[in-house]
Design a protein around this motif. Sequence first.
Motif, PDB file in Angstrom:
ATOM      1  N   ASN A  75       0.818  -1.219   0.000  1.00  0.00           N
ATOM      2  CA  ASN A  75       0.000   0.000   0.000  1.00  0.00           C
ATOM      3  C   ASN A  75       0.850   1.266   0.000  1.00  0.00           C
ATOM      4  O   ASN A  75       0.534   2.240  -0.697  1.00  0.00           O
ATOM      5  CB  ASN A  75      -0.970  -0.006   1.178  1.00  0.00           C
ATOM      6  N   GLU A  76       1.928   1.269   0.763  1.00  0.00           N
ATOM      7  CA  GLU A  76       2.823   2.426   0.794  1.00  0.00           C
ATOM      8  C   GLU A  76       3.476   2.635  -0.579  1.00  0.00           C
ATOM      9  O   GLU A  76       3.612   3.768  -1.035  1.00  0.00           O
ATOM     10  CB  GLU A  76       3.914   2.247   1.856  1.00  0.00           C
ATOM     11  N   SER A  79       0.814   3.970  -3.030  1.00  0.00           N
ATOM     12  CA  SER A  79       0.557   5.387  -2.720  1.00  0.00           C
ATOM     13  C   SER A  79       1.691   6.263  -3.214  1.00  0.00           C
ATOM     14  O   SER A  79       1.466   7.334  -3.799  1.00  0.00           O
ATOM     15  CB  SER A  79       0.389   5.598  -1.221  1.00  0.00           C
ATOM     16  N   THR A  82       1.515   6.510  -7.039  1.00  0.00           N
ATOM     17  CA  THR A  82       0.369   7.338  -7.442  1.00  0.00           C
ATOM     18  C   THR A  82       0.685   8.814  -7.227  1.00  0.00           C
ATOM     19  O   THR A  82       0.427   9.650  -8.100  1.00  0.00           O
ATOM     20  CB  THR A  82      -0.890   6.928  -6.653  1.00  0.00           C
ATOM     21  N   GLN A  83       1.255   9.153  -6.069  1.00  0.00           N
ATOM     22  CA  GLN A  83       1.615  10.544  -5.779  1.00  0.00           C
ATOM     23  C   GLN A  83       2.689  11.060  -6.734  1.00  0.00           C
ATOM     24  O   GLN A  83       2.633  12.195  -7.195  1.00  0.00           O
ATOM     25  CB  GLN A  83       2.101  10.677  -4.334  1.00  0.00           C
ATOM     26  N   ASN A  92       0.088   6.430 -14.429  1.00  0.00           N
ATOM     27  CA  ASN A  92       0.898   5.412 -13.741  1.00  0.00           C
ATOM     28  C   ASN A  92       1.705   4.594 -14.740  1.00  0.00           C
ATOM     29  O   ASN A  92       2.830   4.184 -14.447  1.00  0.00           O
ATOM     30  CB  ASN A  92       0.006   4.507 -12.894  1.00  0.00           C
TER      31      ASN A  92
END
Length: 175
Positions: A75-76, A79, A82-83, A92
């Motif tokens: 998940n990190e 994220s 994506t950022q 992406n």
Amino acid sequence: MLLIALQSDKDIDKAFTKLVTIYHKRLYWHIRNMVKNHADADDILQNVFLKVYKSIKKFKGDSKLYSWLYRIATNESISFLTQKAKRYNISNEELSQQLIQNLETDVYFEGNVIQMKLQMAIASLPQKQQQVFNMKYFQELKYKEISEILETSEGALKASYHIATKKIEAFLRDD
């Protein structure tokens, strides 16, 4: 035993050091396979261990500890990617291609031409297929373990892996 020590106030620092020792390398490579960059992988790994340290007492044990750690790392990493794509105002997929191109100049990438082509083929996959392929092929995780990490069925993972390998084979054959 480790989990009990992690969730007690008495031995948490010692237990956390042991947790980091056990999982550092595996989590690093899991993250590195996703973000492709050594410095980014190191930063994300620090964030993962910080999140684990802050929330270990909330871990209920519904899954295995390593599955929980991998889920946080996954998940990190997602994220972060994506950022980063948003920051550069690209998709992406475009980011994924840029990361692969940057591997050629990355001093921490020790791959040859074939490994570079494999990374390019993996980057051409949808994100979920990339995750499944990396976990199965590089980390040699079992479908049951991947299922716990990604919270999806083993059947769906087997299908994703099969499709991913076919796409990679086609990419390498056509290249």
